[in-house]
Structures are given as structure tokens and as C-alpha cells.
Scaffold this active site. Structure first.
Site, PDB file in Angstrom:
ATOM      1  N   ARG A  55      -1.274  -3.746   1.735  1.00 24.20           N
ATOM      2  CA  ARG A  55      -0.431  -2.619   2.134  1.00 24.20           C
ATOM      3  C   ARG A  55      -1.101  -1.338   1.660  1.00 24.20           C
ATOM      4  O   ARG A  55      -2.098  -1.362   0.938  1.00 24.20           O
ATOM      5  CB  ARG A  55       1.018  -2.751   1.648  1.00 24.20           C
ATOM      6  CG  ARG A  55       1.286  -3.397   0.325  1.00 24.20           C
ATOM      7  CD  ARG A  55       0.717  -2.685  -0.860  1.00 24.20           C
ATOM      8  NE  ARG A  55       1.152  -1.305  -0.908  1.00 24.20           N
ATOM      9  CZ  ARG A  55       0.560  -0.346  -1.588  1.00 24.20           C
ATOM     10  NH1 ARG A  55      -0.539  -0.608  -2.304  1.00 24.20           N
ATOM     11  NH2 ARG A  55       0.999   0.876  -1.595  1.00 24.20           N
ATOM     12  N   GLY A  56      -0.504  -0.182   2.056  1.00 24.59           N
ATOM     13  CA  GLY A  56      -1.143   1.099   1.770  1.00 24.59           C
ATOM     14  C   GLY A  56      -1.952   1.491   3.003  1.00 24.59           C
ATOM     15  O   GLY A  56      -2.712   0.664   3.549  1.00 24.59           O
ATOM     16  N   ARG A  98       2.694  -2.970  11.741  1.00 23.87           N
ATOM     17  CA  ARG A  98       3.411  -1.920  11.005  1.00 23.87           C
ATOM     18  C   ARG A  98       3.252  -0.601  11.776  1.00 23.87           C
ATOM     19  O   ARG A  98       2.133  -0.227  12.143  1.00 23.87           O
ATOM     20  CB  ARG A  98       2.853  -1.766   9.577  1.00 23.87           C
ATOM     21  CG  ARG A  98       3.061  -3.011   8.726  1.00 23.87           C
ATOM     22  CD  ARG A  98       2.896  -2.720   7.251  1.00 23.87           C
ATOM     23  NE  ARG A  98       4.038  -2.041   6.684  1.00 23.87           N
ATOM     24  CZ  ARG A  98       4.062  -1.517   5.451  1.00 23.87           C
ATOM     25  NH1 ARG A  98       2.991  -1.596   4.691  1.00 23.87           N
ATOM     26  NH2 ARG A  98       5.141  -0.923   4.989  1.00 23.87           N
ATOM     27  N   GLN A 203       6.351  -0.942  -5.529  1.00 18.86           N
ATOM     28  CA  GLN A 203       4.902  -0.721  -5.556  1.00 18.86           C
ATOM     29  C   GLN A 203       4.503   0.103  -6.785  1.00 18.86           C
ATOM     30  O   GLN A 203       3.381  -0.006  -7.268  1.00 18.86           O
ATOM     31  CB  GLN A 203       4.445   0.013  -4.287  1.00 18.86           C
ATOM     32  CG  GLN A 203       4.518  -0.804  -3.010  1.00 18.86           C
ATOM     33  CD  GLN A 203       5.828  -0.599  -2.282  1.00 18.86           C
ATOM     34  OE1 GLN A 203       6.857  -0.303  -2.906  1.00 18.86           O
ATOM     35  NE2 GLN A 203       5.825  -0.739  -0.976  1.00 18.86           N
ATOM     36  N   ASP A 244       1.196   8.183   4.631  1.00 16.38           N
ATOM     37  CA  ASP A 244       0.946   7.201   5.698  1.00 16.38           C
ATOM     38  C   ASP A 244       0.621   7.885   7.015  1.00 16.38           C
ATOM     39  O   ASP A 244      -0.047   7.319   7.878  1.00 16.38           O
ATOM     40  CB  ASP A 244       2.158   6.289   5.860  1.00 16.38           C
ATOM     41  CG  ASP A 244       2.247   5.360   4.667  1.00 16.38           C
ATOM     42  OD1 ASP A 244       2.771   5.784   3.636  1.00 16.38           O
ATOM     43  OD2 ASP A 244       1.721   4.239   4.765  1.00 16.38           O
ATOM     44  N   ASN A 254       5.640   9.383   4.073  1.00 14.19           N
ATOM     45  CA  ASN A 254       5.153   8.554   2.969  1.00 14.19           C
ATOM     46  C   ASN A 254       6.305   7.664   2.497  1.00 14.19           C
ATOM     47  O   ASN A 254       7.427   7.744   3.015  1.00 14.19           O
ATOM     48  CB  ASN A 254       4.614   9.433   1.834  1.00 14.19           C
ATOM     49  CG  ASN A 254       3.859   8.630   0.793  1.00 14.19           C
ATOM     50  OD1 ASN A 254       3.001   7.806   1.129  1.00 14.19           O
ATOM     51  ND2 ASN A 254       4.178   8.823  -0.478  1.00 14.19           N
ATOM     52  N   LYS A 255       6.017   6.844   1.519  1.00 14.70           N
ATOM     53  CA  LYS A 255       6.979   5.864   1.026  1.00 14.70           C
ATOM     54  C   LYS A 255       8.366   6.454   0.802  1.00 14.70           C
ATOM     55  O   LYS A 255       8.502   7.561   0.290  1.00 14.70           O
ATOM     56  CB  LYS A 255       6.439   5.264  -0.282  1.00 14.70           C
ATOM     57  CG  LYS A 255       7.301   4.232  -0.963  1.00 14.70           C
ATOM     58  CD  LYS A 255       7.747   3.090  -0.085  1.00 14.70           C
ATOM     59  CE  LYS A 255       6.621   2.385   0.625  1.00 14.70           C
ATOM     60  NZ  LYS A 255       7.095   1.501   1.726  1.00 14.70           N
TER      61      LYS A 255
HETATM   62  O1  MRU Z   1       4.825   0.094   2.415  1.00 11.97           O
HETATM   63  P1  MRU Z   1       3.509   0.431   1.768  1.00 11.97           P
HETATM   64  O2  MRU Z   1       3.352  -0.136   0.411  1.00 11.97           O
HETATM   65  O3  MRU Z   1       2.347   0.118   2.685  1.00 11.97           O
HETATM   66  O4  MRU Z   1       3.557   2.011   1.622  1.00 11.97           O
HETATM   67  C1  MRU Z   1       2.462   2.659   1.044  1.00 11.97           C
HETATM   68  C2  MRU Z   1       2.660   4.098   0.856  1.00 11.97           C
HETATM   69  O5  MRU Z   1       3.652   4.676   1.240  1.00 11.97           O
HETATM   70  C3  MRU Z   1       1.522   4.855   0.245  1.00 11.97           C
HETATM   71  O6  MRU Z   1       1.993   5.917  -0.515  1.00 11.97           O
HETATM   72  C4  MRU Z   1       0.635   5.393   1.377  1.00 11.97           C
HETATM   73  O7  MRU Z   1       0.233   4.364   2.215  1.00 11.97           O
HETATM   74  C5  MRU Z   1      -0.548   6.100   0.882  1.00 11.97           C
HETATM   75  S1  MRU Z   1      -1.733   4.950   0.308  1.00 11.97           S
HETATM   76  C6  MRU Z   1      -3.164   5.670  -0.107  1.00 11.97           C
END
Ligand code: MRU
Length: 354
Positions: A55-56, A98, A203, A244, A254-255
Site C-alpha cells: 500500500r502507499g 484501488r 498505518q 495519493d 490523502n489518508k
Molecule cells: O490506504 P493506504 O495505506 O494505501 O494509504 C496511504 C496513504 O494515504 C499515504 O499517505 C499516501 O499514499 C502517500 S504514500 C507516500
């Protein structure tokens, strides 16, 4: 704690191409176990992206390109056109895993463009795999450049808050937001970090606290509900998060929870920075058209295996939120730091890179 935990080192890659296979850290097992998974089928990579084994945004971007690298090897095509058609099908399956992080579609499109320049099955195979490997290497270089650009915004003895995990584990290595924190320390400044837990799937506690502690940072973990307290009580000097997707108006996706952190930072006059590579910037989509991934309710009704909510309760579980540009002090990229007005500064950033 797993034995391998002790063997983790800074040359470790979250995802890599080894002996015609994709090897990645299974992030669902962290921080208790460091487990590597190995795939030889692009469908397994799609499943890994969907289930957050990887993920990320940048890490899923690179995983997608390696997924296509497996697809070129798996395909039984005997002609160029047949292979391109097999790749298109694999691309679609990988793409649908995703919806919010643009890096996934960006990486897949880049590979498809390169694949289409090939004349033969053999040439396309070579082109796809070598391009994907190059993109993975470049991810690290980009993060290091971004880190350097961002490090000037942070001072000696700052305590920096970060949300979710935008670290080595969200990229191939080094990280975006955590890359900036790493580079700040490498520039000789002493910094402390506050990591938010990042419910529902943590996370922040499972990954950010894990990787920063491992690297010897002074890191404090807080529940997401303590963001306001920490800021109101002077525990935080600056915030840096990843992204993201960033649209051309400077709206940052973002998250989930990032918007709350940014709003609190504004309330307390604390600079709020976003660190992301140019590949995270989407010049085409309008903020209102970005799809926010909704995830399953069980992530909210329990923590790990433990049930923490009654049965048959309605759940709203968005994985991401949008932070508007007026809350953002600067966006740190590998090509420099941009500030408001973002429509202008982001456009200039891309013009300078054409
Ligand atoms: O759901 P995830 O864990 O994939 O979400 C990740 C995030 O929101 C990160 O902050 C984002 O991808 C930046 S990663 C360099």
C-alpha cells in the site's frame, strides 16, 4: 517478534523484481512479523494491492508496473498485437484494485506506452521489464531529491507530526513525507516525530512508528484523537504528510484524517506540508471527480481480530479525504517546493519539466 525483524536494514526494498518474480514485504503482518511474499502471477499482485499487502501511492504504482512485467512473461502470445491485447487486459485488472492513488494508473499507462513501441514479443518483454525496474530505481532517487528540497523547511529541534505512513514502506524505499524527515536529520538537524495511529487500519502505529523506531528516531505515537491536544499544548512545530493524488488546484487527497490534521494545524498556526512526487499530481481530474475509496466495515468494527462494535451497525469507512489548498503551507516535490496560488505554481512546475 520474528527473527527477521532484526535483519531489516536500510537497503531493504518494499517491492522489487527478483529472478522474474515480484517480491514484496507483506505489510499486513507488520510490525509483528517481517514476511516477504513472492509472486509470479499478475493476479496475485492485483490481490496484494487490493488487500493492502502492499500500500502507499508510489509503492502500488511500482507494484502495478511489476504486475505488467509478470503479465508479459505469463502471456502465451505469439504476435506483438496479441501481447499488447493481453497486457491491456492485465492493466485493467491491476487498475481496478484501488481508485484513489493516481500513481497506480500513472505507472500502468507509462508501461503500456513503452510496450506499444515494441515490434516483437521479445522486444516488448524486454522493454516492459527493464522500464519497470528503472521506474522502481527512480522512485528512490525522486524521494531523496524530494527529501533534500523539503529539509530546508524544517529546523533543528522541530517536532514534526505525520499522519498515516508515507515512508519507505509506502514507496520502494526512503519515503516521501518520511523521506523529508530522514533528509532533515541527514542535514544535521535533530528532529522528533509524532506519528498518529491512523485508524482504522493503523498505518501510523503499525508502519510509521515501526520504521522510524527502527531507524533510531525519537518517535511518539498518539491516538488520532490527540492531534488537537498535541497542537494546543505546543507539542508540534510542523506537519508533513504524503498524498495519493493532488489535483492542479492544489486539493490534496490523502489518508482519511489528513483533513482534520490540516484543519487543526491551521487553527494553531502550525505549518502543514505535503510531500509527493510529480507522478502523484493529476492535472486532468477535477477535485470533485476524484473517487474516494470506500473500504469494508469490518476495518471499523474491529481492531485486528478483536471486535469493538456491536453487530449490524451502519458503517461509513472512507479511506481518503480531501484537504483544500488554503490549509496547505507548501507542496514538496522532487523538482522543488510550491506554494499558493497552487494552480499557478503547479502549472509552472510542469512547464519547467517539459
Ligand atoms: O490506504 P493506504 O495505506 O494505501 O494509504 C496511504 C496513504 O494515504 C499515504 O499517505 C499516501 O499514499 C502517500 S504514500 C507516500
Amino acid at each position: 517478534m520474528d527473527e527477521q525483524y532484526l535483519k531489516i536494514n536500510s537497503s531493504l526494498r518494499t517491492v522489487e523484481w527478483k529472478n522474474n518474480k515480484v517480491v514484496m514485504i507483506d505489510q499486513t503482518k507488520l510490525p509483528n512479523k517481517l514476511v516477504f511474499v513472492e509472486y509470479d502471477d499478475f493476479q496475485q499482485v492485483a490481490h496484494a494491492i487490493k488487500t493492502l499487502i502492499v500500500r502507499g501511492a508510489p509503492a502500488i504504482g511500482v507494484s502495478g508496473t511489476f504486475g505488467l512485467s509478470l503479465a508479459v512473461l505469463q502471456s502465451k502470445a505469439t504476435s506483438r498485437n496479441e501481447l499488447i491485447s493481453d497486457l491491456e487486459k492485465a492493466k485493467q485488472i491491476l487498475f481496478e484494485t484501488r481508485p484513489t492513488a493516481i500513481n497506480l494508473g500513472w505507472g500502468l499507462e507509462k508501461i503500456m506506452t513503452v510496450a506499444k513501441t515494441g515490434d516483437s514479443v521479445e522486444q516488448i518483454r524486454e522493454l516492459v521489464i527493464s522500464t519497470a525496474k528503472k521506474m522502481a530505481d527512480e522512485d528512490i532517487e525522486i524521494n531523496k531529491a524530494m527529501g533534500k528540497n523539503g529539509s530546508v523547511l524544517f529546523d533543528d529541534n522541530d517536532t514534526i507530526m505525520t499522519h498515516c505512513n508515507a515512508g519507505a514502506l509506502a514507496t520502494v524505499a526512503y519515503g516521501t513525507a518520511l523521506g523529508v524527515i530522514r533528509a532533515t536529520r541527514e542535514s544535521g538537524k535533530n528532529v522528533k516525530v509524532i506519528a498518529t495511529e491512523t485508524r482504522p487500519i493503523q498505518q501510523g502505529s503499525r508502519l510509521t512508528a515501526f520504521e522510524l523506531k527502527h531507524d533510531g528516531f525519537d518517535v511518539s505515537l498518539i491516538p488520532d484523537t490527540a492531534v488537537g491536544y498535541s497542537m494546543a499544548n505546543g507539542l508540534v512545530n510542523k506537519v508533513v504528510v504524503g498524498a495519493d493524488r493532488i489535483v492542479k488546484t492544489g486539493h490534496v487527497f490523502n489518508k482519511i484524517g489528513t483533513y482534520q490534521v490540516a484543519t487543526m494545524a491551521k487553527q494553531h498556526g502550525i505549518p502543514f506540508y505535503v510531500a509527493a512526487p510529480l507522478s502523484t499530481i493529476d492535472l486532468k481530474t477535477k477535485a470533485e471527480d476524484v473517487i474516494i475509496e470506500m473500504r469494508k466495515g469490518s476495518e471499523v468494527t474491529g481492531i485486528g481480530e478483536k471486535k469493538t462494535a456491536p453487530d449490524d451497525i451502519n458503517i461509513i469507512n472512507p479511506a481518503f479525504d480531501m484537504t483544500p489548498p488554503e490549509l496547505i503551507s507548501g507542496i514538496i516535490t522532487e523538482k522543488g517546493v510550491v506554494t499558493a496560488p497552487y494552480e499557478e505554481s503547479i502549472s509552472k512546475l510542469f512547464q519547467a519539466n517539459n
